[in-house]
Design an enzyme around this catalytic site. Sequence first.
Site, PDB file in Angstrom:
ATOM      1  N   LYS A 201       0.859  -1.182   0.000  1.00  0.00           N
ATOM      2  CA  LYS A 201       0.000   0.000   0.000  1.00  0.00           C
ATOM      3  C   LYS A 201       0.897   1.234   0.000  1.00  0.00           C
ATOM      4  O   LYS A 201       1.635   1.481   0.957  1.00  0.00           O
ATOM      5  CB  LYS A 201      -0.922   0.007   1.217  1.00  0.00           C
ATOM      6  CG  LYS A 201      -1.903   1.181   1.238  1.00  0.00           C
ATOM      7  CD  LYS A 201      -2.827   1.079   2.437  1.00  0.00           C
ATOM      8  CE  LYS A 201      -3.826   2.226   2.468  1.00  0.00           C
ATOM      9  NZ  LYS A 201      -4.732   2.137   3.631  1.00  0.00           N
ATOM     10  N   LYS A 255      -2.210  -1.515  -3.727  1.00  0.00           N
ATOM     11  CA  LYS A 255      -3.031  -0.305  -3.713  1.00  0.00           C
ATOM     12  C   LYS A 255      -2.114   0.915  -3.793  1.00  0.00           C
ATOM     13  O   LYS A 255      -1.175   1.000  -3.000  1.00  0.00           O
ATOM     14  CB  LYS A 255      -3.863  -0.268  -2.427  1.00  0.00           C
ATOM     15  CG  LYS A 255      -4.812   0.922  -2.320  1.00  0.00           C
ATOM     16  CD  LYS A 255      -5.588   0.867  -1.014  1.00  0.00           C
ATOM     17  CE  LYS A 255      -6.548   2.072  -0.928  1.00  0.00           C
ATOM     18  NZ  LYS A 255      -7.285   2.077   0.342  1.00  0.00           N
TER      19      LYS A 255
END
Length: 332
Positions: A201, A255
């Site tokens: 992330k 992400k």
Amino acid sequence: MKIIGKYPSTRLRRVRNSDWMRKLVSENHLSSNDLILPIFVRDGKNHIEKIKSMPGVYRYSVNKLNLIMNQVKKYKIPMVAIFPNTPENKKNKIGSEALNENNLVCQSIRYIKKRYPNIGVMCDVALDPYTSHGHDGLLIDNKINNDKTIEILIKQSLIQAKMGCDVIAPSDMMDGRVGLIRKALDKNNFKDISIVSYAAKYASNFYGPFRNAVGSNQNLKTNKKTYQMDYKNSTEAYREIGLDIKEGADIVMVKPGIIYLDIIKNIKEKFKIPVFAYQVSGEYSLIKNGIQKKIINDDAIFESLIAFKRAGASAIVTYFAIEIMKKLKKIN
């Protein structure tokens, strides 16, 4: 007109010159089995609220979740991801609302699992929707305290599991949290609950509309670069992935998605583990706004999702899930 030189016997256009041939030689396909729909929930009753930063996306009060869940069921989308817009008066420095068994996420889990038992529910494990400072962890002496944050995340995971959550998704990026959450779940007889780790992330500039949707943008005064990953790095992602797999992650998440296709591809090839990709709010909004302003064609949605499949994603978390299924149904 004379053709100079020997004309090539191989003409690649021959496999592109008709719609049926293009279908036969297509390498990647998209179906409902590839999609996870994020859903935003809010307090109160009988509310369906437009999110200004994300055109076409809404916040639902729990008692109105049937409106979106009926669509999920109709188009056979396997799983939804729940994100709360916690009222400001329930936020504090330690995010204690995350441990309330009647918070918006817990209410939503119970509502969905009672009425739609065959649809999976994934829930974030992080504190940013609940903290008054907007960070994913405990802010102590102006620093995010890794280990004390994990103590709360373990409790949050167990509460979500108890409510009926199918997939626990730590999105906080604290070191070591996957292993400790897995241990706690197993100890409390939640051995069958999966962990999807947001292992890669990045500290991205594409999260703004989401933070507006969950109500954390106005509280966040500093960035998250001390715990989310530097977008200039790639090998760091593979170290994160390797550690989370060793700690018990069943699936890993990348992400954002579209601008990190190289990370998705390399993780899939290196680790041979299911990889989920998150088409984040900024990516969604750029495409959606472009379509609404007629700058790009709505086929850009399909193109963007196929890019994830081409890179190796097993599934895609996308706000386009219902919209693309409506489009695919018309085509088929």
